[in-house]
Design a protein around this motif. Structure first.
Motif, PDB file in Angstrom:
ATOM      1  N   LEU A  22     -73.494 -12.156  35.049  1.00  0.00           N
ATOM      2  CA  LEU A  22     -74.167 -11.227  35.958  1.00  0.00           C
ATOM      3  C   LEU A  22     -73.379  -9.918  36.063  1.00  0.00           C
ATOM      4  O   LEU A  22     -73.952  -8.830  36.035  1.00  0.00           O
ATOM      5  CB  LEU A  22     -74.346 -11.852  37.339  1.00  0.00           C
ATOM      6  N   ARG A  23     -72.065 -10.018  36.172  1.00  0.00           N
ATOM      7  CA  ARG A  23     -71.225  -8.805  36.255  1.00  0.00           C
ATOM      8  C   ARG A  23     -71.351  -7.972  34.979  1.00  0.00           C
ATOM      9  O   ARG A  23     -71.474  -6.753  35.044  1.00  0.00           O
ATOM     10  CB  ARG A  23     -69.772  -9.185  36.498  1.00  0.00           C
ATOM     11  N   HIS A  24     -71.340  -8.635  33.819  1.00  0.00           N
ATOM     12  CA  HIS A  24     -71.483  -7.905  32.554  1.00  0.00           C
ATOM     13  C   HIS A  24     -72.877  -7.296  32.409  1.00  0.00           C
ATOM     14  O   HIS A  24     -73.051  -6.327  31.671  1.00  0.00           O
ATOM     15  CB  HIS A  24     -71.180  -8.814  31.360  1.00  0.00           C
ATOM     16  N   SER A  25     -73.846  -7.848  33.089  1.00  0.00           N
ATOM     17  CA  SER A  25     -75.211  -7.311  33.054  1.00  0.00           C
ATOM     18  C   SER A  25     -75.395  -6.186  34.067  1.00  0.00           C
ATOM     19  O   SER A  25     -76.484  -5.614  34.182  1.00  0.00           O
ATOM     20  CB  SER A  25     -76.229  -8.415  33.338  1.00  0.00           C
ATOM     21  N   GLY A  26     -74.352  -5.899  34.819  1.00  0.00           N
ATOM     22  CA  GLY A  26     -74.418  -4.794  35.783  1.00  0.00           C
ATOM     23  C   GLY A  26     -74.854  -5.211  37.171  1.00  0.00           C
ATOM     24  O   GLY A  26     -75.119  -4.357  38.022  1.00  0.00           O
ATOM     25  N   TYR A  27     -74.947  -6.494  37.436  1.00  0.00           N
ATOM     26  CA  TYR A  27     -75.346  -6.971  38.761  1.00  0.00           C
ATOM     27  C   TYR A  27     -74.118  -7.441  39.535  1.00  0.00           C
ATOM     28  O   TYR A  27     -73.155  -7.924  38.962  1.00  0.00           O
ATOM     29  CB  TYR A  27     -76.336  -8.134  38.656  1.00  0.00           C
ATOM     30  N   ASN A  28     -74.200  -7.297  40.834  1.00  0.00           N
ATOM     31  CA  ASN A  28     -73.131  -7.802  41.699  1.00  0.00           C
ATOM     32  C   ASN A  28     -73.559  -9.190  42.184  1.00  0.00           C
ATOM     33  O   ASN A  28     -74.470  -9.294  43.010  1.00  0.00           O
ATOM     34  CB  ASN A  28     -72.913  -6.860  42.884  1.00  0.00           C
TER      35      ASN A  28
END
Length: 95
Positions: free
Chosen positions: A71-77
């Motif tokens: 999720l972090r690598h996808s730009g989501y927190n």
């Protein structure tokens, strides 16, 4: 103190009573030994169940970390997603 038997019949009955009492105590000891053995087996079984649960927990924690990283690598927190999900769940449940 055990009184002395007055005749052969009393002597025989006294002897048989003592032997029978000894057998009862032996059976009680055997039963206690079996109960201890059973408890030990149950303890071993429960320890195995705890180990299985620990293993599943470790895998679940690893999975959570992997999803968190994705999720972090996808730009989501990931923390924010959880907050939004919980907020939308509670808002929908009041409808």
């Amino acid at each position: 103190m055990i009184p002395s038997p007055d005749n052969l019949v009393e002597a025989h009955l006294l002897w048989e009573t003592v032997v029978s009492s000894c057998k009862v105590h032996y059976i009680q000891k055997s039963l206690m030994d079996q109960l201890v053995h059973c408890d030990a087996l149950q303890l071993q079984y429960h320890r195995l169940q705890v180990e299985k649960a620990k293993s599943k927990l470790t895998l679940a924690e690893l999975h959570i970390r992997c999803v968190h990283m994705i999720l972090r690598h996808s730009g989501y927190n990931p923390d924010r997603i959880g907050e939004l999900y919980n907020a939308s769940f509670f808002n929908c449940s009041t409808m």
